[in-house]
Motif scaffolding. Sequence first.
Motif, PDB file in Angstrom:
ATOM      1  N   ASP A   1       0.860  -1.180   0.000  1.00 52.01           N
ATOM      2  CA  ASP A   1       0.000   0.000   0.000  1.00 52.01           C
ATOM      3  C   ASP A   1       0.899   1.233   0.000  1.00 52.01           C
ATOM      4  N   LEU A   2       0.751   2.082  -1.019  1.00 49.02           N
ATOM      5  CA  LEU A   2       1.589   3.272  -1.162  1.00 49.02           C
ATOM      6  C   LEU A   2       0.927   4.549  -0.661  1.00 49.02           C
ATOM      7  N   ALA A   3      -0.209   4.433   0.012  1.00 46.08           N
ATOM      8  CA  ALA A   3      -0.987   5.609   0.412  1.00 46.08           C
ATOM      9  C   ALA A   3      -0.176   6.618   1.228  1.00 46.08           C
ATOM     10  N   ASP A   4       0.726   6.161   2.070  1.00 49.68           N
ATOM     11  CA  ASP A   4       1.495   7.075   2.934  1.00 49.68           C
ATOM     12  C   ASP A   4       2.919   7.311   2.441  1.00 49.68           C
ATOM     13  N   CYS A   5       3.254   6.820   1.270  1.00 45.74           N
ATOM     14  CA  CYS A   5       4.606   6.999   0.724  1.00 45.74           C
ATOM     15  C   CYS A   5       4.766   8.428   0.206  1.00 45.74           C
ATOM     16  N   PRO A   6       5.795   9.150   0.673  1.00 42.81           N
ATOM     17  CA  PRO A   6       5.967  10.541   0.258  1.00 42.81           C
ATOM     18  C   PRO A   6       6.577  10.697  -1.142  1.00 42.81           C
ATOM     19  N   LEU A   7       7.183   9.655  -1.680  1.00 42.69           N
ATOM     20  CA  LEU A   7       7.857   9.759  -2.972  1.00 42.69           C
ATOM     21  C   LEU A   7       6.897   9.564  -4.142  1.00 42.69           C
ATOM     22  N   PRO A   8       7.095  10.298  -5.236  1.00 44.64           N
ATOM     23  CA  PRO A   8       6.357   9.991  -6.457  1.00 44.64           C
ATOM     24  C   PRO A   8       6.744   8.577  -6.928  1.00 44.64           C
ATOM     25  N   PHE A   9       5.832   7.909  -7.618  1.00 46.49           N
ATOM     26  CA  PHE A   9       6.036   6.514  -7.995  1.00 46.49           C
ATOM     27  C   PHE A   9       7.328   6.303  -8.780  1.00 46.49           C
ATOM     28  N   ASP A  10       7.624   7.167  -9.739  1.00 42.17           N
ATOM     29  CA  ASP A  10       8.833   6.977 -10.560  1.00 42.17           C
ATOM     30  C   ASP A  10      10.109   7.104  -9.735  1.00 42.17           C
ATOM     31  N   ARG A  11      10.127   8.018  -8.767  1.00 40.04           N
ATOM     32  CA  ARG A  11      11.300   8.146  -7.889  1.00 40.04           C
ATOM     33  C   ARG A  11      11.433   6.945  -6.973  1.00 40.04           C
ATOM     34  N   LEU A  12      10.305   6.438  -6.485  1.00 35.65           N
ATOM     35  CA  LEU A  12      10.322   5.241  -5.646  1.00 35.65           C
ATOM     36  C   LEU A  12      10.863   4.056  -6.431  1.00 35.65           C
ATOM     37  N   ALA A  13      10.377   3.867  -7.642  1.00 42.12           N
ATOM     38  CA  ALA A  13      10.841   2.754  -8.486  1.00 42.12           C
ATOM     39  C   ALA A  13      12.344   2.843  -8.709  1.00 42.12           C
ATOM     40  N   GLY A  14      12.841   4.031  -9.003  1.00 43.42           N
ATOM     41  CA  GLY A  14      14.277   4.216  -9.218  1.00 43.42           C
ATOM     42  C   GLY A  14      15.087   3.961  -7.961  1.00 43.42           C
ATOM     43  N   ALA A  15      14.585   4.432  -6.826  1.00 49.15           N
ATOM     44  CA  ALA A  15      15.296   4.238  -5.564  1.00 49.15           C
ATOM     45  C   ALA A  15      15.361   2.764  -5.190  1.00 49.15           C
ATOM     46  N   LEU A  16      14.259   2.034  -5.361  1.00 44.13           N
ATOM     47  CA  LEU A  16      14.262   0.601  -5.045  1.00 44.13           C
ATOM     48  C   LEU A  16      15.214  -0.154  -5.963  1.00 44.13           C
ATOM     49  N   LYS A  17      15.201   0.191  -7.232  1.00 49.42           N
ATOM     50  CA  LYS A  17      16.096  -0.473  -8.190  1.00 49.42           C
ATOM     51  C   LYS A  17      17.557  -0.204  -7.822  1.00 49.42           C
ATOM     52  N   GLU A  18      17.859   1.048  -7.498  1.00 47.52           N
ATOM     53  CA  GLU A  18      19.230   1.429  -7.141  1.00 47.52           C
ATOM     54  C   GLU A  18      19.693   0.756  -5.843  1.00 47.52           C
ATOM     55  N   LYS A  19      18.861   0.823  -4.812  1.00 47.18           N
ATOM     56  CA  LYS A  19      19.220   0.201  -3.528  1.00 47.18           C
ATOM     57  C   LYS A  19      19.322  -1.319  -3.671  1.00 47.18           C
ATOM     58  N   GLY A  20      18.478  -1.905  -4.489  1.00 45.49           N
ATOM     59  CA  GLY A  20      18.555  -3.340  -4.731  1.00 45.49           C
ATOM     60  C   GLY A  20      19.855  -3.724  -5.417  1.00 45.49           C
ATOM     61  N   ALA A  21      20.248  -2.950  -6.416  1.00 45.51           N
ATOM     62  CA  ALA A  21      21.479  -3.235  -7.161  1.00 45.51           C
ATOM     63  C   ALA A  21      22.703  -3.213  -6.251  1.00 45.51           C
ATOM     64  N   GLU A  22      22.672  -2.370  -5.217  1.00 37.70           N
ATOM     65  CA  GLU A  22      23.786  -2.312  -4.271  1.00 37.70           C
ATOM     66  C   GLU A  22      24.007  -3.647  -3.560  1.00 37.70           C
ATOM     67  N   ARG A  23      22.947  -4.448  -3.434  1.00 36.03           N
ATOM     68  CA  ARG A  23      23.027  -5.751  -2.766  1.00 36.03           C
ATOM     69  C   ARG A  23      22.893  -6.924  -3.731  1.00 36.03           C
ATOM     70  N   GLY A  24      22.905  -6.636  -5.038  1.00 39.55           N
ATOM     71  CA  GLY A  24      22.774  -7.699  -6.028  1.00 39.55           C
ATOM     72  C   GLY A  24      21.354  -8.207  -6.178  1.00 39.55           C
ATOM     73  N   LEU A  25      20.382  -7.364  -5.850  1.00 38.48           N
ATOM     74  CA  LEU A  25      18.967  -7.731  -5.941  1.00 38.48           C
ATOM     75  C   LEU A  25      18.323  -7.031  -7.134  1.00 38.48           C
ATOM     76  N   ASP A  26      17.435  -7.727  -7.791  1.00 40.62           N
ATOM     77  CA  ASP A  26      16.659  -7.150  -8.881  1.00 40.62           C
ATOM     78  C   ASP A  26      15.278  -6.832  -8.317  1.00 40.62           C
ATOM     79  N   ILE A  27      15.029  -5.549  -8.001  1.00 42.18           N
ATOM     80  CA  ILE A  27      13.771  -5.124  -7.391  1.00 42.18           C
ATOM     81  C   ILE A  27      12.976  -4.303  -8.404  1.00 42.18           C
ATOM     82  N   HIS A  28      11.711  -4.690  -8.591  1.00 37.04           N
ATOM     83  CA  HIS A  28      10.802  -3.962  -9.487  1.00 37.04           C
ATOM     84  C   HIS A  28       9.520  -3.654  -8.735  1.00 37.04           C
ATOM     85  N   ILE A  29       8.910  -2.529  -9.079  1.00 34.67           N
ATOM     86  CA  ILE A  29       7.593  -2.180  -8.544  1.00 34.67           C
ATOM     87  C   ILE A  29       6.708  -1.788  -9.707  1.00 34.67           C
ATOM     88  N   GLN A  30       5.482  -2.259  -9.647  1.00 35.80           N
ATOM     89  CA  GLN A  30       4.521  -1.930 -10.711  1.00 35.80           C
ATOM     90  C   GLN A  30       3.132  -1.795 -10.133  1.00 35.80           C
TER      91      GLN A  30
END
Length: 78
Positions: free
Chosen positions: A49-78
């Motif tokens: 549930d993204l109702a309380d997330c302060p980030l716009p969706f595109d920034r959130l998607a980019g941040a998750l992808k970037e933070k995931g890559a730091e640990r060798g994880l492939d993270i996607h949100i849709q």
Amino acid sequence: MKAIVSVFAMDAKGITAYVTSLLAEENINILDISQTLMQEYFAMIMLVDLADCPLPFDRLAGALKEKGAERGLDIHIQ
């Protein structure tokens, strides 16, 4: 707004804790979660549930992808 988060990686300790911490930092609530191991591969899918997330969706998607890559994880949100 609800979204699906998927995580794929080689299995390692702490993946679930790492990803759920990333989501908690952005005030994202996990509504449902499923994870499995396929031999040495880790897969997780979450309904969130993204109702309380302060980030716009595109920034959130980019941040998750970037933070995931730091640990060798492939993270996607849709």
